[in-house]
Design an enzyme around this catalytic site. Structure first.
Site, PDB file in Angstrom:
ATOM      1  N   ASN A   1       0.853  -1.196   0.000  1.00  0.00           N
ATOM      2  CA  ASN A   1       0.000   0.000   0.000  1.00  0.00           C
ATOM      3  C   ASN A   1       0.887   1.244   0.000  1.00  0.00           C
ATOM      4  O   ASN A   1       2.104   1.135   0.027  1.00  0.00           O
ATOM      5  CB  ASN A   1      -0.957  -0.030   1.192  1.00  0.00           C
ATOM      6  CG  ASN A   1      -0.206  -0.068   2.503  1.00  0.00           C
ATOM      7  OD1 ASN A   1       0.507   0.858   2.839  1.00  0.00           O
ATOM      8  ND2 ASN A   1      -0.343  -1.178   3.240  1.00  0.00           N
TER       9      ASN A   1
ATOM     10  N   LYS B   1       9.011 -17.587  -9.763  1.00  0.00           N
ATOM     11  CA  LYS B   1       8.328 -16.479 -10.436  1.00  0.00           C
ATOM     12  C   LYS B   1       7.201 -17.034 -11.314  1.00  0.00           C
ATOM     13  O   LYS B   1       7.413 -17.981 -12.078  1.00  0.00           O
ATOM     14  CB  LYS B   1       9.335 -15.710 -11.288  1.00  0.00           C
ATOM     15  CG  LYS B   1       8.730 -14.486 -11.907  1.00  0.00           C
ATOM     16  CD  LYS B   1       9.711 -13.742 -12.780  1.00  0.00           C
ATOM     17  CE  LYS B   1       8.949 -12.714 -13.591  1.00  0.00           C
ATOM     18  NZ  LYS B   1       9.678 -12.275 -14.751  1.00  0.00           N
TER      19      LYS B   1
ATOM     20  N   PRO C   1      -3.275 -11.601  10.313  1.00  0.00           N
ATOM     21  CA  PRO C   1      -3.603 -11.364  11.718  1.00  0.00           C
ATOM     22  C   PRO C   1      -3.764  -9.868  11.959  1.00  0.00           C
ATOM     23  O   PRO C   1      -3.102  -9.061  11.302  1.00  0.00           O
ATOM     24  CB  PRO C   1      -2.382 -11.896  12.468  1.00  0.00           C
ATOM     25  CG  PRO C   1      -1.278 -11.899  11.467  1.00  0.00           C
ATOM     26  CD  PRO C   1      -1.923 -12.118  10.130  1.00  0.00           C
ATOM     27  N   ASP C   2      -4.640  -9.491  12.874  1.00  0.00           N
ATOM     28  CA  ASP C   2      -4.811  -8.085  13.231  1.00  0.00           C
ATOM     29  C   ASP C   2      -3.958  -7.808  14.464  1.00  0.00           C
ATOM     30  O   ASP C   2      -4.269  -8.262  15.573  1.00  0.00           O
ATOM     31  CB  ASP C   2      -6.286  -7.779  13.502  1.00  0.00           C
ATOM     32  CG  ASP C   2      -6.526  -6.285  13.619  1.00  0.00           C
ATOM     33  OD1 ASP C   2      -5.714  -5.609  14.295  1.00  0.00           O
ATOM     34  OD2 ASP C   2      -7.506  -5.788  13.045  1.00  0.00           O
TER      35      ASP C   2
ATOM     36  N   PHE D   1      -4.623   3.513  14.817  1.00  0.00           N
ATOM     37  CA  PHE D   1      -4.901   4.533  13.815  1.00  0.00           C
ATOM     38  C   PHE D   1      -6.046   4.028  12.948  1.00  0.00           C
ATOM     39  O   PHE D   1      -6.228   2.813  12.816  1.00  0.00           O
ATOM     40  CB  PHE D   1      -3.667   4.784  12.943  1.00  0.00           C
ATOM     41  CG  PHE D   1      -2.775   5.872  13.475  1.00  0.00           C
ATOM     42  CD1 PHE D   1      -2.035   5.674  14.632  1.00  0.00           C
ATOM     43  CD2 PHE D   1      -2.688   7.098  12.828  1.00  0.00           C
ATOM     44  CE1 PHE D   1      -1.225   6.676  15.142  1.00  0.00           C
ATOM     45  CE2 PHE D   1      -1.883   8.113  13.319  1.00  0.00           C
ATOM     46  CZ  PHE D   1      -1.143   7.903  14.477  1.00  0.00           C
TER      47      PHE D   1
ATOM     48  N   LYS E   1     -14.522   1.336  14.638  1.00  0.00           N
ATOM     49  CA  LYS E   1     -13.220   0.646  14.723  1.00  0.00           C
ATOM     50  C   LYS E   1     -12.695   0.649  16.154  1.00  0.00           C
ATOM     51  O   LYS E   1     -12.124  -0.327  16.628  1.00  0.00           O
ATOM     52  CB  LYS E   1     -12.225   1.356  13.794  1.00  0.00           C
ATOM     53  CG  LYS E   1     -11.171   0.448  13.223  1.00  0.00           C
ATOM     54  CD  LYS E   1     -10.406   1.110  12.098  1.00  0.00           C
ATOM     55  CE  LYS E   1     -11.016   0.864  10.744  1.00  0.00           C
ATOM     56  NZ  LYS E   1     -10.251   1.426   9.639  1.00  0.00           N
TER      57      LYS E   1
ATOM     58  N   LYS F   1     -11.816  -2.876  17.726  1.00  0.00           N
ATOM     59  CA  LYS F   1     -10.419  -3.248  18.010  1.00  0.00           C
ATOM     60  C   LYS F   1     -10.139  -3.242  19.507  1.00  0.00           C
ATOM     61  O   LYS F   1      -9.068  -3.661  19.935  1.00  0.00           O
ATOM     62  CB  LYS F   1      -9.472  -2.287  17.299  1.00  0.00           C
ATOM     63  CG  LYS F   1      -9.708  -2.184  15.795  1.00  0.00           C
ATOM     64  CD  LYS F   1      -8.616  -2.840  15.014  1.00  0.00           C
ATOM     65  CE  LYS F   1      -8.844  -2.648  13.525  1.00  0.00           C
ATOM     66  NZ  LYS F   1      -7.785  -3.201  12.718  1.00  0.00           N
TER      67      LYS F   1
HETATM   68  N1  CTP Z   1      -4.013  -2.969  12.037  1.00  0.00           N
HETATM   69  C1  CTP Z   1      -3.246  -4.010  12.524  1.00  0.00           C
HETATM   70  N2  CTP Z   1      -3.242  -5.207  11.870  1.00  0.00           N
HETATM   71  C2  CTP Z   1      -3.974  -5.389  10.760  1.00  0.00           C
HETATM   72  C3  CTP Z   1      -4.771  -4.330  10.242  1.00  0.00           C
HETATM   73  C4  CTP Z   1      -4.756  -3.121  10.907  1.00  0.00           C
HETATM   74  O1  CTP Z   1      -2.562  -3.822  13.543  1.00  0.00           O
HETATM   75  N3  CTP Z   1      -3.939  -6.547  10.156  1.00  0.00           N
HETATM   76  C5  CTP Z   1      -4.053  -1.713  12.784  1.00  0.00           C
HETATM   77  C6  CTP Z   1      -3.445  -0.528  12.091  1.00  0.00           C
HETATM   78  O2  CTP Z   1      -2.080  -0.395  12.440  1.00  0.00           O
HETATM   79  C7  CTP Z   1      -4.269   0.614  12.652  1.00  0.00           C
HETATM   80  C8  CTP Z   1      -5.638  -0.009  12.882  1.00  0.00           C
HETATM   81  O3  CTP Z   1      -5.405  -1.400  12.961  1.00  0.00           O
HETATM   82  O4  CTP Z   1      -3.790   1.033  13.912  1.00  0.00           O
HETATM   83  C9  CTP Z   1      -6.670   0.265  11.835  1.00  0.00           C
HETATM   84  O5  CTP Z   1      -6.156   0.024  10.561  1.00  0.00           O
HETATM   85  P1  CTP Z   1      -7.062   0.279   9.283  1.00  0.00           P
HETATM   86  O6  CTP Z   1      -6.314  -0.189   8.079  1.00  0.00           O
HETATM   87  O7  CTP Z   1      -7.628   1.655   9.311  1.00  0.00           O
HETATM   88  O8  CTP Z   1      -8.301  -0.673   9.609  1.00  0.00           O
HETATM   89  P2  CTP Z   1      -8.645  -2.120   9.194  1.00  0.00           P
HETATM   90  O9  CTP Z   1      -8.378  -3.039  10.319  1.00  0.00           O
HETATM   91  O10 CTP Z   1      -7.977  -2.441   7.912  1.00  0.00           O
HETATM   92  O11 CTP Z   1     -10.227  -2.014   9.017  1.00  0.00           O
HETATM   93  P3  CTP Z   1     -11.058  -1.634   7.685  1.00  0.00           P
HETATM   94  O12 CTP Z   1     -10.762  -2.713   6.705  1.00  0.00           O
HETATM   95  O13 CTP Z   1     -12.487  -1.649   8.175  1.00  0.00           O
HETATM   96  O14 CTP Z   1     -10.640  -0.263   7.261  1.00  0.00           O
END
Ligand code: CTP
Length: 414
Positions: free
Chosen positions: A223, A301, A318-319, A339, A353, A357
């Protein structure tokens, strides 16, 4: 009329390097002088090709120094005194060549001699072609300078005089001034991990930058995150005395001074590095973690073939934020900050969120293409918590980092 700011009465030795951006230092000198700064300038030989000593001298109101072997200059002010008779040495524009010579500790002209002889802080504002900036040699030099304690201002992303686009553009004058102001504000604070300072004795974990998720050995999903905001937060926390671990995805940002940096590529590596770094008193998840990865990345590749376009099956990553937020009591850091990068309905999505979270604060920002936040230097954020919402004005990412670090320090001091 001269405004009273943290810069008032400060003495800056401005070292002008030989790049097309050198002409922009004329405006920089004017603005610094408006803020009550005493500016003395030193130019490299190459800088003379882009701006004349006469123009520089008419703006500083001082003699401009250029030659290491100028006997008159030496009699009036030796190069050692020149380098120490300042509160800060500011190299702008810092070319790839000048930074390489700084890394090597060379003293083959007046600029490098002053930089080697000084006992004062040094900041550099780089400017160069994007390929030169991204070259491994320059990246090595940047990391070394950062490790040596040199402060970085920029560079920005954007169109360049050479017709290319990307990182390497000289920072805008107001951003350079804001960074120098922050330096003077922060230098009255104790150093990172020191025994004093509002965050002394606290360990804070910060995530920053994007993650790269492999498709095959040469391709990946990514990204547009630059890591600017997360890296700035890590630096600000360190300056308030915290011991900071920064888990960083691939970025071109230099390592902030006084911070332990763990480089990773994928979301799973980021989670593992965070788990290793725990326990911590606080966690700030500023990384733009990829939500998905390719379920099965190819070992070799992928080739074009008769079967047509490959279909990429994705699986969820994983989140990290949610995982840390939901650690059991005793293992969960006291303060967990997330964030929210949103492209629409910023507050509505961020509120949801925060609940989903289970973090303590959520810093929400608009990252739609029109906002210019991704890769840019400015940010407009809203800080949400269970007790309400704080809307901050548009600030530079450095200022957002400073404010957030102070808010964290206030949290731990009450
Ligand atoms: N984050 C994380 N691990 C992930 C995805 C997100 O730790 N796999 C954390 C980011 O560092 C940020 C927060 O979660 O602090 C929110 O990230 P964001 O990309 O805005 O949200 P998403 O979890 O991707 O939710 P959505 O798809 O609904 O935007």
């Amino acid at each position: 009329m001269t405004e009273l700011t943290p810069l008032h009465g400060k003495r800056i030795l401005l070292i002008i390097g030989g790049g097309i951006a050198a002409y922009k230092t004329l405006e920089l000198i004017r603005r610094l002088r408006d803020k009550g700064v005493h500016v003395r300038a030193l130019m490299t030989k190459a800088a003379h090709e882009f701006v004349t000593p006469l123009s520089v001298s008419s703006l500083t109101g001082e003699k401009v120094y250029t030659d290491l072997f100028d006997l008159t200059d030496e009699a009036e002010m030796g190069h050692i005194q020149l380098s120490r008779d300042a509160d800060l040495l500011l190299v702008a524009p810092a070319t790839a060549d000048l930074m390489a010579r700084m890394v090597a500790g060379m003293a083959n002209d007046l600029a490098t001699t002053a930089l080697l002889a000084t006992d004062k802080p040094v900041m550099v504002a780089p400017a160069m072609n994007v390929r030169m900036w991204e070259h491994k040699a320059t990246q090595r030099n940047i990391a070394q300078l950062a490790q040596d304690g040199v402060g970085f201002i920029g560079p920005d992303d954007g169109d360049m005089a050479c017709g290319e686009f990307g990182p390497g553009r000289f920072s805008e004058t107001p951003d350079i001034i804001a960074a120098v102001e922050n330096h003077f504000r922060a230098s009255s604070e104790p150093l990172s991990g020191s025994l004093a300072g509002p965050l002394a004795g606290r360990h804070i974990l910060v995530t920053s930058g994007p993650t790269h998720e492999p498709i095959d050995p040469v391709r990946y999903l990514a990204n547009r995150s630059s890591g600017k905001q997360g890296h700035a937060i890590a630096g600000s926390l360190a300056r308030l005395g915290a011991q900071v671990t920064l888990v960083a995805g691939p970025t071109t940002q230099p390592n902030p001074a006084g911070v332990t940096v763990v480089q990773i590529e994928t979301a799973r590596e980021m989670l593992a590095a965070c788990q290793t770094a725990l326990p911590a008193d606080g966690v700030i998840c500023a990384a733009a973690v990829a939500d998905w990865r390719v379920a099965q990345d190819a070992e070799q590749k992928m080739k074009k073939g008769p079967d047509g376009v490959p279909a990429l099956a994705l699986t969820e990553n994983p989140d990290i934020l949610a995982t840390i937020s939901q650690l059991p009591k005793g293992k969960r850091p006291a303060l967990v900050v997330g964030f929210a990068a949103e492209t629409e309905k910023v507050i509505e999505h961020a509120t949801a969120k925060l609940a989903r979270k289970k973090c303590d604060w959520l810093v929400a920002n608009d990252v739609s293409p029109a906002s210019g936040v991704m890769g840019g230097d400015m940010n407009t954020v809203h800080v949400l918590s269970a007790t309400g919402r704080d809307d901050w004005p548009q600030l530079s990412k450095t200022e957002v980092a400073e404010r957030l670090a102070r808010k964290v320090a206030d949290y731990f001091s009450t």
